[in-house]
Write a protein that holds these residues in place. Sequence first.
Motif, mmCIF file in Angstrom:
data_model
loop_
_atom_site.group_PDB
_atom_site.id
_atom_site.type_symbol
_atom_site.label_atom_id
_atom_site.label_comp_id
_atom_site.label_asym_id
_atom_site.label_seq_id
_atom_site.Cartn_x
_atom_site.Cartn_y
_atom_site.Cartn_z
ATOM 1 N N SER A 70 0.830 -1.205 0.000
ATOM 2 C CA SER A 70 0.000 0.000 0.000
ATOM 3 C C SER A 70 0.866 1.258 0.000
ATOM 4 C CB SER A 70 -0.872 0.003 1.253
ATOM 5 O OG SER A 70 -0.046 -0.043 2.397
ATOM 6 N N TYR A 108 -4.899 1.566 -0.517
ATOM 7 C CA TYR A 108 -4.619 0.340 -1.264
ATOM 8 C C TYR A 108 -5.316 0.423 -2.614
ATOM 9 C CZ TYR A 108 -3.866 -1.728 3.454
ATOM 10 O OH TYR A 108 -3.468 -2.007 4.744
ATOM 11 N N GLN A 113 -1.964 -4.856 -0.781
ATOM 12 C CA GLN A 113 -2.328 -5.594 0.427
ATOM 13 C C GLN A 113 -1.336 -5.320 1.551
ATOM 14 O OE1 GLN A 113 -1.460 -9.869 0.044
ATOM 15 N NE2 GLN A 113 0.018 -9.377 -1.564
ATOM 16 N N LYS A 115 0.155 -8.008 4.155
ATOM 17 C CA LYS A 115 0.105 -9.434 4.481
ATOM 18 C C LYS A 115 -0.009 -9.659 5.995
ATOM 19 C CE LYS A 115 2.205 -11.507 0.413
ATOM 20 N NZ LYS A 115 3.317 -12.351 -0.086
ATOM 21 N N GLY A 153 -10.194 -6.375 -0.098
ATOM 22 C CA GLY A 153 -9.807 -5.362 0.880
ATOM 23 C C GLY A 153 -10.335 -5.588 2.283
ATOM 24 N N THR A 190 -4.533 -9.159 8.517
ATOM 25 C CA THR A 190 -4.066 -8.836 7.168
ATOM 26 C C THR A 190 -5.053 -7.897 6.486
ATOM 27 O OG1 THR A 190 -3.619 -9.812 4.981
ATOM 28 C CG2 THR A 190 -5.163 -11.001 6.357
ATOM 29 N N MET A 192 -6.464 -7.643 3.202
ATOM 30 C CA MET A 192 -6.491 -8.517 2.021
ATOM 31 C C MET A 192 -6.412 -7.679 0.733
ATOM 32 S SD MET A 192 -9.302 -11.263 3.343
ATOM 33 C CE MET A 192 -9.232 -12.231 1.839
ATOM 34 N N PRO A 193 -5.896 -8.276 -0.340
ATOM 35 C CA PRO A 193 -5.743 -7.503 -1.582
ATOM 36 C C PRO A 193 -7.064 -6.899 -2.034
ATOM 37 C CG PRO A 193 -4.686 -9.656 -1.789
ATOM 38 C CD PRO A 193 -5.434 -9.667 -0.489
#
Length: 219
Positions: A70, A108, A113, A115, A153, A190, A192-193
């Motif tokens: 990010s 983001y 992401q 992690k 996300g 996390t 997330m992407p």
Amino acid sequence: MYKAEIGRIVSDRLSHTANVVKVPSPQLDLFVARNFLDESECAMLIKMIDAVRQPSGVLGPNVDPDYRTSESGNLNPWDPFVQKIERKIADLMPIHPSHGETIQGQRYAVGQQFKPHHDFFYTDQPYWPDQEKSGGQRTWTVMMFLNEPEAGGQTAFPEAGVKITPKTGNLLAWNNLTAQGYPNSYSLHTGMPVEKGVKYVITKWFRERPWGGGATGMM
Ligand SMILES: O=C(O)CCC(=O)C(=O)O
Ligand SMILES: [Fe+2]
């Protein structure tokens, strides 16, 4: 002693605050405060993040280039609007504001992401002696969603089995430590992407003692 106590004090307060719900998870103290920020506050914070964001940093050695992809930046603590947000957080969290690090914003884009990681410090790492001197261990984290990506996300806590979908204005608060005041492995989380759209959040990390203004904005 304080680290265990602050866990109890904050949990008690949040459990008795309107619009705050405890997320059921036996191993983790995690709360959601609904509509903590209003739409215009979120929009203003997004603008501020866009003005300061740079590729995110991490604390300590991390060899994985995809670990935290990010962009982030600290919000100016002297800005009157940021101070208003700080007061809102101080009204919610029964921790003296001096223990809080500077608010950090994060953005983001698709594919970006953060992690799985812990927000508490690893006391066997080279960074620890400095952190120990500048406020010590992290206790609670508060994180606010400023918008809603169209897909992905979520903030997930894989060990605790919880996944939270971003909702504009909602605040997440969790204790990074156990009831005894030790680092809680179940606080692993996390970002997330993001799969579609963009995601903006602000985060504030609290220390066991007043924060000394050392290394900020780093994980
Ligand atoms: O963006 C997220 O969902 C997680 C952010 C995070 O872990 C943090 O700011 O410490
Ligand atoms: Fe985190």
